[in-house]
Design a protein around this motif. Structure first.
Motif, PDB file in Angstrom:
ATOM      1  N   UNK A   1      34.872 -40.728 -27.449  1.00 37.49           N
ATOM      2  CA  UNK A   1      33.499 -39.753 -26.724  1.00 37.49           C
ATOM      3  C   UNK A   1      32.543 -38.453 -26.875  1.00 37.49           C
ATOM      4  N   UNK A   2      31.859 -38.979 -26.346  1.00 36.64           N
ATOM      5  CA  UNK A   2      30.590 -36.948 -26.347  1.00 36.64           C
ATOM      6  C   UNK A   2      31.039 -35.987 -24.705  1.00 36.64           C
ATOM      7  N   UNK A   3      30.087 -35.422 -24.944  1.00 39.83           N
ATOM      8  CA  UNK A   3      30.251 -34.859 -23.916  1.00 39.83           C
ATOM      9  C   UNK A   3      28.942 -33.916 -24.085  1.00 39.83           C
ATOM     10  N   UNK A   4      28.202 -34.224 -22.996  1.00 43.06           N
ATOM     11  CA  UNK A   4      26.756 -33.068 -23.042  1.00 43.06           C
ATOM     12  C   UNK A   4      26.756 -31.900 -22.055  1.00 43.06           C
ATOM     13  N   UNK A   5      24.960 -31.905 -22.041  1.00 44.59           N
ATOM     14  CA  UNK A   5      25.589 -30.497 -21.149  1.00 44.59           C
ATOM     15  C   UNK A   5      24.077 -29.997 -20.732  1.00 44.59           C
TER      16      UNK A   5
ATOM     17  N   UNK B   1      23.399 -26.338 -31.645  1.00 42.06           N
ATOM     18  CA  UNK B   1      22.125 -26.707 -31.678  1.00 42.06           C
ATOM     19  C   UNK B   1      21.747 -25.102 -32.692  1.00 42.06           C
ATOM     20  N   UNK B   2      20.673 -24.455 -32.509  1.00 41.32           N
ATOM     21  CA  UNK B   2      20.895 -23.402 -32.767  1.00 41.32           C
ATOM     22  C   UNK B   2      21.611 -22.271 -32.970  1.00 41.32           C
ATOM     23  N   UNK B   3      21.938 -21.244 -34.224  1.00 40.15           N
ATOM     24  CA  UNK B   3      22.722 -20.851 -34.216  1.00 40.15           C
ATOM     25  C   UNK B   3      22.330 -19.607 -34.146  1.00 40.15           C
ATOM     26  N   UNK B   4      22.558 -19.309 -32.590  1.00 44.75           N
ATOM     27  CA  UNK B   4      22.553 -18.258 -32.088  1.00 44.75           C
ATOM     28  C   UNK B   4      23.813 -17.347 -31.136  1.00 44.75           C
ATOM     29  N   UNK B   5      23.447 -16.120 -30.160  1.00 45.96           N
ATOM     30  CA  UNK B   5      24.740 -15.432 -29.846  1.00 45.96           C
ATOM     31  C   UNK B   5      25.102 -17.038 -28.796  1.00 45.96           C
TER      32      UNK B   5
ATOM     33  N   UNK C   1      28.209 -31.358 -27.120  1.00 45.21           N
ATOM     34  CA  UNK C   1      27.290 -30.488 -27.594  1.00 45.21           C
ATOM     35  C   UNK C   1      26.519 -29.475 -27.102  1.00 45.21           C
ATOM     36  N   UNK C   2      25.846 -28.629 -27.779  1.00 47.54           N
ATOM     37  CA  UNK C   2      25.421 -27.167 -26.147  1.00 47.54           C
ATOM     38  C   UNK C   2      23.784 -28.027 -27.444  1.00 47.54           C
ATOM     39  N   UNK C   3      22.850 -28.476 -27.562  1.00 42.24           N
ATOM     40  CA  UNK C   3      21.990 -28.801 -28.624  1.00 42.24           C
ATOM     41  C   UNK C   3      20.779 -28.921 -28.469  1.00 42.24           C
ATOM     42  N   UNK C   4      20.215 -29.706 -26.674  1.00 39.63           N
ATOM     43  CA  UNK C   4      18.993 -29.431 -25.984  1.00 39.63           C
ATOM     44  C   UNK C   4      19.370 -31.011 -26.725  1.00 39.63           C
TER      45      UNK C   4
END
Ligand SMILES: Nc1ncnc2c1ncn2[C@@H]1O[C@H](COP(=O)(O)OP(=O)(O)OP(=O)(O)O)[C@@H](O)[C@H]1O
Ligand SMILES: Nc1ncnc2c1ncn2[C@@H]1O[C@H](COP(=O)(O)OP(=O)(O)OP(=O)(O)O)[C@@H](O)[C@H]1O
Ligand SMILES: [Mg+2]
Ligand SMILES: [Mg+2]
Lengths: 303, 514, 339, 401
Positions: free
Chosen positions: C237-241, C156-160, C218-221
Motif C-alpha cells: 500500500x501507498x499513501x498519497x499527498x 521529496x526535497x530534504x527541506x524543513x 510519500x510527500x514528494x510531488x
C-alpha cells in the motif's frame, strides 16, 4: 534475498543506460560522436508517453524511437553533411530537445512538465527461471523492453562483426578515406549509425517513461544519456563491454537508493555514478581504443 | 584474361587536370599495353599521382579522354574503375589497422550483401595467395603486419576485386630491400598471369629492373615513353629534369671546427620489442654538413624527434655546443641555438591557418625583440617579416594572409627564414626540399651551404641520395634504426651508399665513432 | 497592454517549478483557481490556454525551468493591474515580498511562505497549512493497515517543510503502535526531487523489499507516482499527498492507494479569491488545519474499515488534545513519551 | 594516444573556422575580395537568426498565434520599457562571463562543457567568503569574494584539465561528470554544512526556512549601475539589477580580445589550437598551454554566478539559477568565439529571455517557443557559418584559376 532485489533494481536502472550506450556504439563506431543522445533520450521519454497514452505501449515505442531518430537526423545533417563540429551539434540537440518537449507537453497535455499516466506493457515472467527463488525478483515482473535491451547486446555484436553493414560501419569509423575509395558510401553509413543511435536512445527514453515510471516527467533522464556515453567508452566501444559498464552504473545507482540510512551524506551517494565514471575514465581509458576517425568529420579530398 | 596481352589496354588522350595555381596534368597522352609492367617516373609534383588518380576515378580530368580496351570510358569514381578491372595501391596505404587481413580485403566488395561468411572468403583469399605466391595469415590484424605484408594486403585487395590493371604508386618507397625483392617476385608472378601493372617510382634502378617500358612526366607534361631495355639511368634522369642532372653545387671549403652537436648511443623505443633507433651516435662540427642517408622508415624521423626533444629516448645522450641537452624541451633547445626544419612542413613546421607573419615568429614570439610586457610588438614583428620576405625571396601578396595560401616552396621559405633568422649554431634539416620544384630546391640547398659557410653545424636528413651526396661532407647511413656506416661524401659512390642503406653492407664497429 | 476595456477584477496565479500536472501541490492550487472561476465567473472563455476572460480575467503562468524569473512574472502581473496575484510555493517568498512593496494596490497571496510583520491591512496574505496534523492522521492509518510492523516515508526535497510531513507521519504511526518501525528516505535536495519518479519508485521498492514495510507515505510531488508504482508492483500500500491521488491515478494503481493526506491548497486559493471577489480580503496570516478542513485525509476504499478510528484521532487533534510535533526532534520526543 | 578522442584532432578547429579575412590592423580588409567575404561572414549570424525566427513563426502559426503580433509584442515589451532594457542587460551579464569562458576554451580547441559546474562552485566559494568575513571594508571584501569565485572555478576546472593533459580523458565527458558532482557538492554544502540556521519559521508555523547559506555581507554586494546610467538620463527603476559586473564583463571581453590577438600567450593559444604539433616543435609546450587556458576558462566561469549572487539574491540557496553554462556555450557559438561577439550573443539571449516573459504574459505564447528558437538558432548559426565558409572556399578556388 536483498541481493537479488538489488540486482533486479540494478537491472532496471541499467537498461536505459544500456540501450543508449548500444546506440552510442553504433554512432561512434561509424565515427560520429553523438553527445546529443541525452536529448534524443528526452525526446523518447516524451513521445513514448504520447504514443502510449493515446494508442498503447507499442505505438509509444514506435513514436519514441522515431522522435529519437528525427533528432538524430538533424544531428547527422549538421555533422555529417555540413561537417559542423559534432559536439556543438550535439549540444544544440540537447537544448532543442529540452525546449521542444516542454513546449509540446503544454500543447498535448496542457501541462508543462508531466504527462498523465500512460499504459505500460504487460510485465513478463521468464519461465523456468522464475522457479528459482534467488532469481525470482530478477525474472518476475520484467518489462519486455528489458528483455529486448539484453537481446540487443548479442544482436549488436553480431551486426557489427558478422554483417556487411557492420563491417562497413566500422570501416567508416576507422578510416573513412579508405572506405570511400573502396566504394563504401561514407555519408550513408554514418547516417545509418547516427540514426540507429537516435532510435535506441529514443527507445531508452520510452522505457523510462512508459515502463519504468508510467508517465513522462520533464528531466526524467537525469543525464543518463551522458552516463551512457561514458559506459560506451568504458566498455571500449563494444556492445558487451558497454553492457557490463551500464550494469556497473545501474548498480551504483541502485546501491545509492539503498544506503539512504547510512551516515554518508545523501549527496555523496548521488555522486557515485559520476565519480565512478571519472575514475573509470582516468584509469581505464588508456587501454581503450576508440575508432581511429571518431569525431573527425570526413571531408573528401580533391574536389 | 591473357587475351589482352600484347594489345593496348589503357589509353589516355590529352588528359588535363588543374588544381588552384597548378597545372598538374597538361594534355597528357599515355598508352599501356596489356600484360606489361609500365613505369611512370618524374620529379616530385610532376603529376604522376594525379594522372593515376584520374585513371582510377578519384579525380575527374578537366579535359581529355580515357580508353579502356579500345572503348571510350567515363570513370566517375573508383567504383567504376574497379568494375572496369582497374585497381590502385596508394603509396599511403588505405588499410584499416584495426581490421583483419580478410576484413580489409573484402571491405566494399563483400561476397554477400547481408551477412559475412568468413569461411568462404578465406578459401578465396587462400587461392589468390597460392596463385601469386603471397604468404599471409588472413585472420591477422593488419596492425600486426610489417610494411611489406601490408602492401601485399593492398595488392590482394585489388586482385580480389578482379583487377587486370594494377596501379602501384611508389610501392617501394616504404620497403626495405628484401621486401622490394619479394614485391618484384610477386609482380613478376602477376605479369606472368597476364596482369598489367603501372608502376610509379623515383628509383630509376628499380624501374629499369622491373619495367618493360617507362613513361616520363615533367611538370605535368608527358615527355615520352621508352623501352626499359633501351635506356639507362642518366638518360631517364635527363628526361625527368629537362637538363643534365647532378648539377654541381660548389661546396664552400670550410675547416670543420668544434663539435656542436654530439649524439651518442641514442636509443628510442619502438612499437614492438625492437627499438626504432638503436644506439645511434654521430658528431656534427661547426662548418660541416653531416648527412644522414637511409631508406624511409628506418628510424630517421624518430632519431630527429628524439634529438629535438619531441620524443623520449630510453638511452643515450645529446650534447649541444658541449653541454648536455638530453631531455630538454624543444623550446629550451631552440634557445640554445638549435634550428629545425621538419620533414613534414604541414604537420610540424607551420600553423597553416595563421598568418605569414605569425608563422615567421613561431617559437620566437617571446623574444624581447618581438614582445613587450604589454604584448606582441607588432611594429618590430612587421619590419622583421618584411625583411625576411626580401632576404628569403618569399613570394607573397600580403603578410596578413594565412600561410596556407602560399605554394609549397614559399611555405618552405617561411620555415627557412624563421629558422635561419635567429642565428642558430646547429641546424637540423629534415627532407628540406621534399615536394619542392627545382628552383625552390636549389634555393634551399644554397641556404644550407651558406649556413655551412657561416660556420654552423648542419644535420641533413634526406631520402634523396643526390641531395645528401651533393650537400654533405660526411654521411652517416641509417639502416634499421642503426647508423651502419659513416663515410666521407667525396669518397663514396652512390652504389656503395645504396648497399649500406639496404643493409647489404655495414662498417665494423670501429668505423663508427663511439 | 493596449486592450480596450478590461475587467476590474483580475486573478493571476504563478505556479512553482513543476507547474500544472504535478498531480499534487500545483494541481491542487489550480483546482481552487478553477473552482473559483467556475463559480464566480461561469461565462469566462479561454483566450489562450492560460487566460480566461469573462466578468473577470483569469490567468496563470509558469516560471522558466530554473524558476529564476518568479519575481519578473509576479511583477508583470502586478503591473498589468491584476487584483490578486498568487505565488504558489514558499520559493516565492522574497520575490513576492519585493513586488508587493512596489504595488500596494495589488493583493498578493503566498502559499506556504512567510513574510514578516504583516497586518490585516497588508496587501499580502500568507496561507499556511498544518501538514503535520494531516500527516499524523495518515500515519495512524498506516500503522493500522500495516501487518509487518514497518511503515515507510518517502520525502521529496530534504527541506524543513517536508520534514514537517515526516514528523507528523512518524508521530501518528507511533501513536497507534509505539513499537512500529518507521523508515524514511528523501529523494533529493533540489526541486528536481519533486519530479523524479524513477527514484521515488526505487526508494519505495527498497523500503518494501529490504525494510519489509507494507505501507509507504510519500510527500514528494510528482515523484510519488513512482511510489505508487512500487506499491502496485509488490502489491503493498501507498499513501498519497496534497490532493486525493486515488482519483487521478490509473485504475491499475488505485487498489494500492490507501488514502491521501489532503493539503487543501485548493481551499486556500478558493477562499482567497472569494475574499477578493467579495471585497473582504484581509492581509496577514491564515493557517489551514485539521479543524477547518484545510488539511485532512481522503476517504478512499482502502481505509473503509478504519475510518471511524481515524476520525476519532482527527477529532482529538482538531480539538488540541493531541499536540502534533512539527519537526523530527519533537516527533522523537513525542514517541518516547508514548512508551 | 592521449589525444585520441579529441574531436577534429589535427583539423582546423571548427568553432574557429579559418577566417583569413579577420583583420587586426584595419577595420576592414584592404582587398575587395576579402572585404566581400568579410561582409558575408558578418551577415551569417543575422541569416541564422532570421531562419530561427522563421521556425519560431511556424510554431506560433501551429498554435494559432500571429507571429508578427508576437514578435511585435516581444520587441515593444523588450525595448519599449526602460526596465526591460535594464533587465536585458542584467540577464546578459552572467552570459557574458559564461560565453567568454566557453569561447576561451574553444579557442584552444577544448570543449569546456563544465562552465556549468565551475560557476556553481565559484558561487559557493564567493558565498562562503561573502558571509563569513565580517567587518571588512567593501574595497577589500568585494575583491576577495571575486577572487574566491575565480578560485572555485579554477578548482573545478583543474581535474578535467589534468585528466585531459595527463591521462587523455576527453574533457567533454569529464566536465559533464564534474557538473553533476558540482550540483551534489553544492547542495551538500548548502543544506548540511553552511545552512543558515538563524532563519526562523514564522509564528504559527508559517513558511519554511530556506535551504540557503547565510546572507552575504553588504560589504560584498555588487552595487548597481543606476547612478552611472543616471548620468546619461537613463533612470532604471529599483527592481532592475544591472550592476557593475556588466562593466567588468565588457572590460574582460576587451582584455580577452587583446590577450588572444596581441600577446604571446594568446598567440600560443591560437598556435596550439590550429596545429599542436608545429607549436610543440617550435618550443611551445602545447599541453601546458592547454592546461593553463582551461584553468583560465574555469576562472572566468567562476564569475558567472556573481551577478545573481551579489546583486540580486544576496544569498546562495539550492535554487540558485542553473543552466548558465550551457547558455554560455550557445552564446560563444553565436559570437563565433570572438569576445565582442560574445557580448552581442549574450545581449541577444537576454533579449530573448525578457521577450519570452512579455509574450508569455501578453500573447499567451509559451516561453518554451523562445527556447526552441534559441536551440534552432545555435544550430543554424553553426551551419550557416559552415555554408558561408565553404562558399568562400569555393569562390576562392574559382578565382585563383
Ligand atoms: N588535391 C590537390 N589539390 C591541389 N593541388 C594538388 C592536389 N594534388 C596534387 N596537387 C598538385 O598537383 C601537382 C602534381 O601533383 P602529384 O601529386 O600528381 O605529383 P607526383 O608526381 O605524384 O609527385 P610525387 O613524386 O611527390 O608523388 C603538384 O604541384 C601538387 O602540388
Ligand atoms: N589538397 C591539397 N592542396 C594543395 N596541395 C596538395 C594537396 N594535396 C596534396 N598536395 C600536394 O601535392 C603533393 C603530392 O602530395 P602527396 O605526395 O601527399 O600525394 P600524392 O603524391 O598524390 O600521393 P602518393 O603518395 O600516392 O604519390 C605534395 O607536395 C602536397 O603538398
Ligand atoms: Mg605522387
Ligand atoms: Mg608522392
Amino acid at each position: 534475498m536483498g541481493v537479488s532485489e538489488l540486482l533486479a533494481s540494478a537491472l532496471r536502472m541499467s537498461v536505459p543506460i544500456l540501450l543508449t550506450a548500444l546506440g552510442a556504439v553504433y554512432t561512434e563506431r561509424a565515427g560520429v560522436v553523438n553527445i546529443g543522445l541525452e536529448g534524443m533520450m528526452i525526446a523518447g521519454t516524451f513521445w513514448g508517453a504520447v504514443g502510449s497514452f493515446y494508442y498503447g505501449p507499442f505505438v509509444g515505442v514506435l513514436l519514441g524511437m522515431l522522435a529519437g531518430m528525427l533528432l538524430a537526423l538533424i544531428h547527422a545533417v549538421a555533422s555529417v553533411t555540413f561537417k559542423i563540429n559534432q559536439i556543438v551539434s550535439g549540444v544544440a540537440m540537447n537544448i532543442l530537445a529540452a525546449g521542444l518537449t516542454r513546449f509540446l507537453c503544454i500543447q498535448f497535455f496542457s501541462m508543462a512538465t508531466t504527462s498523465p499516466q500512460v499504459h505500460s506493457f504487460k510485465a513478463w515472467s521468464i519461465p523456468l527461471l522464475d522457479q528459482v527463488s534467488f532469481l525470482k525478483p530478477v525474472v518476475t515482473g520484467v518489462s519486455p523492453l528489458i528483455v529486448v535491451a539484453l537481446l540487443l547486446v548479442p544482436v549488436t555484436y553480431y551486426v557489427l562483426n558478422r554483417t556487411v553493414f557492420g563491417l562497413r560501419l566500422r570501416s567508416v569509423g576507422e578510416n573513412p578515406l579508405a572506405a570511400d575509395t573502396l566504394g563504401v558510401n561514407v555519408t550513408l553509413t554514418q547516417y545509418a549509425g547516427v540514426l540507429i543511435s537516435g532510435a535506441l536512445a529514443g527507445l531508452a527514453g520510452t522505457y523510462l517513461a512508459v515502463e519504468h515510471t508510467g508517465m513522462y516527467i520533464e528531466g526524467m533522464t537525469q543525464g543518463r544519456g551522458f552516463i551512457a556515453l561514458a559506459a560506451m567508452i568504458f566498455g571500449n566501444w563494444a556492445p558487451v563491454g558497454a553492457m557490463w559498464a551500464s550494469f556497473l552504473f545501474g548498480l551504483s545507482e541502485s546501491i545509492s537508493f539503498r544506503v539512504v540510512a547510512s551516515k554518508i551524506p545523501y549527496q555523496f551517494i548521488k555522486m557515485i555514478p559520476y565519480v565512478v565514471t571519472l575514475v573509470v575514465l582516468a584509469g581505464v581509458i588508456r587501454r581503450a581504443t576508440p575508432p581511429a576517425a571518431d569525431g573527425v568529420p570526413y571531408e573528401r579530398g580533391g574536389e | 584474361m591473357s587475351s589482352t596481352t600484347g594489345a593496348e589496354i589503357v589509353r589516355l588522350e590529352g588528359v588535363t587536370k588543374r588544381f588552384p595555381g597548378v597545372l598538374a596534368n597538361d594534355r597528357v597522352d599515355l598508352s599501356i599495353m596489356g600484360g606489361e609492367i609500365h613505369a611512370i617516373v618524374g620529379e616530385n609534383g610532376a603529376g604522376k599521382s594525379t594522372l593515376m588518380k584520374i585513371l582510377y576515378g578519384l579525380y575527374r580530368p578537366d579535359s581529355g579522354t580515357i580508353y579502356l580496351r579500345g572503348a571510350k570510358q567515363s570513370i566517375d569514381g573508383p567504383g567504376r574503375a574497379v568494375a572496369l578491372g582497374i585497381g590502385m595501391v596508394h603509396q599511403h596505404f588505405m588499410l584499416i589497422p584495426a581490421f583483419t587481413v580478410t576484413e580489409n580485403i573484402i571491405l566494399g566488395h563483400e561476397p554477400s550483401r547481408t551477412f559475412l561468411n568468413f569461411k568462404k572468403v578465406a578459401t578465396h583469399i587462400g587461392e589468390l595467395c597460392r596463385k601469386y605466391g603471397f604468404s599471409l595469415d588472413p585472420g591477422a590484424p593488419v596492425s600486426s603486419l610489417s610494411v611489406g605484408e601490408q602492401q601485399r594486403v593492398e595488392i590482394l585487395k585489388v586482385l580480389y576485386r578482379g583487377a587486370d590493371v594494377l596501379i602501384l604508386d611508389e610501392p617501394t618507397a616504404v620497403l626495405v630491400p628484401q621486401e622490394v625483392a619479394e614485391l618484384f617476385n610477386n609482380l613478376r608472378a602477376l605479369k606472368a598471369a597476364g596482369k598489367t601493372i603501372i608502376f610509379i617510382s623515383h628509383k630509376l634502378d628499380e624501374v629499369l629492373e622491373i619495367a618493360d617500358r617507362v613513361s616520363v612526366l615533367r611538370q605535368g607534361r608527358m615527355v615520352g615513353t621508352v623501352e626499359a631495355a633501351r635506356t639507362d639511368k642518366r638518360a631517364l634522369a635527363e628526361m625527368m629534369v629537362g637538363r643534365p642532372v647532378l648539377f654541381d653545387l660548389t661546396k664552400p671549403q670550410v675547416t670543420p671546427g668544434d663539435v656542436l652537436l654530439d649524439v651518442s648511443g641514442l636509443t628510442v623505443p619502438g612499437r614492438g620489442t625492437r627499438p626504432v633507433v638503436n644506439a645511434a651516435s654521430f658528431k656534427v662540427r661547426a662548418g660541416e654538413v653531416y648527412g644522414i642517408a637511409g631508406v624511409e622508415g628506418n628510424g630517421q624521423t624518430e632519431l630527429i624527434e628524439a634529438v629535438m626533444g619531441l620524443r623520449k629516448p630510453i638511452a643515450g645522450a645529446v650534447h649541444l655546443q658541449g653541454q648536455a641537452a638530453t631531455g630538454l624541451t624543444p623550446g629550451e633547445l631552440r634557445r640554445r641555438g638549435l634550428a629545425f626544419i621538419p620533414e613534414d612542413r604541414h604537420k610540424r613546421g607551420l600553423v597553416l591557418p595563421m598568418t605569414i607573419w605569425e608563422n615567421l615568429i613561431l617559437g620566437f614570439h617571446r623574444d624581447p625583440g618581438f614582445s613587450k610586457p604589454s604584448g606582441l610588438n607588432l611594429k618590430s614583428i612587421m619590419s622583421h617579416s618584411n625583411e625576411m620576405k626580401k632576404r628569403f625571396d618569399i613570394r607573397l601578396s600580403r603578410l596578413e594572409n594565412p600561410v596556407l595560401a602560399l605554394s609549397g616552396g614559399n611555405q618552405q621559405k617561411v620555415i627557412l627564414a624563421r629558422e635561419f633568422s635567429h642565428d642558430p649554431r646547429v641546424i637540423i634539416a629534415s627532407q628540406p626540399s621534399r615536394g619542392l620544384d627545382i628552383g625552390a630546391t636549389e634555393f634551399v640547398h644554397q641556404q644550407i651551404l651558406k649556413a655551412k659557410g657561416a660556420g654552423k653545424a648542419v644535420l641533413l636528413l634526406s631520402a634523396d641520395l643526390e641531395e645528401v651526396m651533393s650537400l654533405a661532407d660526411r654521411i652517416g647511413v641509417i639502416y634499421n634504426g642503426e647508423i651502419v656506416a659513416e663515410l666521407a661524401a667525396d669518397q663514396v659512390t652512390p652504389q656503395e651508399l645504396g648497399l649500406y642503406m639496404t643493409g647489404g653492407k655495414r662498417q665494423t664497429r670501429e668505423g663508427v665513432p663511439a | 497592454s493596449t486592450k480596450a476595456k478590461r475587467p476590474d477584477v483580475r486573478i493571476g496565479l504563478v505556479f512553482d517549478v513543476g507547474g500544472r500536472g504535478d498531480k499534487s501541490f500545483n494541481d491542487s492550487a489550480y483546482a481552487g483557481f478553477e473552482k473559483a472561476m467556475k463559480e464566480f465567473d461561469p461565462t469566462a472563455k479561454s483566450t489562450d490556454k492560460t487566460t480566461w476572460v469573462g466578468k473577470y480575467e483569469w490567468k496563470y503562468l509558469e516560471p522558466s525551468a530554473g524558476g529564476e524569473n518568479r519575481e519578473q512574472l509576479l511583477r508583470t502581473l502586478a503591473e498589468d493591474k491584476y487584483t490578486l496575484v498568487f505565488g504558489v510555493g514558499f520559493l516565492f517568498t522574497d520575490a513576492l515580498a519585493n513586488v508587493a512593496k512596489a504595488f500596494p494596490a495589488t493583493k498578493f497571496a503566498l502559499i506556504d511562505g512567510f513574510v514578516d510583520k504583516l497586518t490585516d491591512a497588508s496587501n499580502i496574505v500568507c496561507l499556511g497549512f498544518s501538514e503535520h496534523e494531516g500527516s499524523f492522521v495518515v500515519g495512524a492509518a498506516a500503522a493500522k493497515l500495516s501487518k509487518t510492523g514497518t511503515v515507510g516515508f518517502v520525502g521529496g526535497m530534504k527541506i524543513p517543510l517536508i520534514e514537517k510531513f515526516e514528523a507528523g507521519f512518524y508521530a501518528g504511526a507511533k501513536y497507534v503502535n509505539p513499537k512500529i518501525k518507521v523508515v524514511s528516505a528523501y529523494i533529493g535536495t533540489t526541486g528536481d526531487a519533486f519530479k523524479d519518479p524513477t527514484k521515488g519508485k526505487e526508494l519505495a521498492l527498497s523500503q518494501f523489499q529490504k525494510d519489509k514495510a507494507d505501507v509507504v507515505y510519500h510527500a514528494s510531488g510528482a515523484s510519488g507516482v513512482g511510489v505508487f508504482q512500487a506499491a502496485a508492483q509488490v502489491k503493498k500500500l501507498a499513501i498519497g499527498v496534497d490532493s486525493d491521488q486515488y482519483l487521478t491515478a490509473g485504475a491499475d494503481l488505485q487498489p494500492y492507494i490507501a488514502t491521501s493526506m489532503l493539503k487543501r491548497v485548493d481551499v486556500a486559493v478558493y477562499e482567497t479569491i472569494k475574499a477578493v471577489v467579495g471585497n473582504t480580503f484581509k492581509g496577514g496570516y491564515r493557517t489551514f488545519g485539521l479543524s477547518d478542513n484545510g488539511v485532512g485525509y481522503a476517504d478512499n476504499p482502502g481505509i473503509k474499515d478504519i475510518k471511524a478510528a481515524l476520525d476519532e484521532i482527527k477529532g482529538k487533534v482538531a480539538k488540541g488534545e493531541i499536540k502534533v510535533p512539527a519537526n523530527m526532534a519533537d516527533a522523537k520526543k513525542f514517541a518516547d513519551a508514548l512508551k | 594516444m592521449s589525444e585520441m578522442t579529441t574531436p577534429n584532432a589535427g583539423q582546423a578547429p571548427v568553432p574557429e573556422t579559418p577566417a583569413p579575412s579577420r583583420r587586426r590592423f584595419r577595420l576592414l580588409p584592404a582587398d575587395p575580395q576579402a572585404r566581400r567575404f568579410f561582409w558575408w561572414q558578418a551577415a551569417t549570424p543575422f541569416l541564422a537568426i532570421l531562419f530561427a525566427s522563421f521556425i519560431g513563426s511556424l510554431i506560433m502559426l501551429a498554435i494559432g498565434k500571429n507571429p508578427f503580433m508576437v514578435y511585435a509584442e516581444m520587441f515593444s515589451f523588450s525595448f519599449g520599457r526602460i526596465d526591460s532594457v535594464g533587465t536585458i542587460l542584467f540577464r546578459a551579464t552572467p552570459l557574458i562571463f559564461a560565453g567568454l569562458a566557453s569561447a576561451l576554451s574553444f579557442r584552444i580547441n577544448l570543449f569546456n562543457i563544465g562552465v556549468e559546474g565551475q560557476y556553481l562552485i565559484g558561487a559557493v566559494f564567493a558565498s562562503i567568503v561573502g558571509f563569513s568575513l565580517k567587518g571588512l571594508p567593501a574595497f577589500i571584501h568585494l575583491p576577495l569574494v571575486i577572487l574566491a569565485a575565480m578560485l572555485g572555478g579554477v578548482l573545478w576546472a583543474w581535474l578535467p584539465a589534468y585528466l585531459k593533459v595527463k591521462r587523455g580523458v576527453h574533457e567533454v565527458i569529464s566536465t559533464i561528470m564534474m557538473n553533476y558532482v558540482a550540483f551534489s557538492l553544492m547542495h551538500w554544502l548548502i543544506a548540511d554544512i553552511f545552512i543558515d540556521r538563524s532563519q526562523v519559521i514564522g509564528a504559527g508555523g508559517y513558511g519554511s526556512p530556506r535551504v540557503r547559506m547565510p546572507l552575504i555581507e553588504q560589504s560584498a554586494r555588487i552595487p548597481t549601475m543606476h547612478g552611472f546610467f543616471a548620468h546619461f538620463g537613463i533612470n532604471f527603476p529599483s527592481h532592475v539589477y544591472v550592476n557593475w559586473l556588466l562593466f567588468v564583463g565588457i572590460a574582460l571581453a576587451g582584455v580577452m580580445y587583446y590577450v588572444i590577438w596581441r600577446t604571446p600567450f594568446g598567440y600560443e593559444i591560437r598556435a596550439v589550437a590550429q596545429n599542436p604539433d608545429a607549436a610543440e616543435a617550435a618550443g611551445i609546450n602545447a599541453k601546458r598551454q592547454m592546461f593553463r587556458t582551461f584553468l583560465l576558462s574555469g576562472a572566468i566561469a567562476g564569475l558567472v554566478g556573481l551577478s545573481d549572487l551579489l546583486a540580486y539574491f544576496g544569498y546562495l540557496d539550492i535554487d540558485f539559477p542553473r543552466g548558465r553554462g550551457f547558455d554560455g556555450i550557445a552564446v560563444a557559438l553565436l559570437g563565433k568565439n570572438d569576445p565582442f561577439g560574445v557580448i552581442i550573443g549574450a545581449v541577444l539571449f537576454g533579449f530573448l529571455s525578457r521577450g519570452a516573459e512579455g509574450v508569455q504574459v501578453f500573447s499567451g505564447v509559451p516561453a518554451e517557443v523562445i527556447t526552441i528558437i534559441q536551440g534552432v538558432m545555435i544550430l543554424s548559426i553553426v551551419v550557416a557559418y559552415e555554408i558561408v565558409s565553404r562558399y568562400i572556399r569555393i569562390q576562392k578556388k574559382k578565382e585563383a584559376q
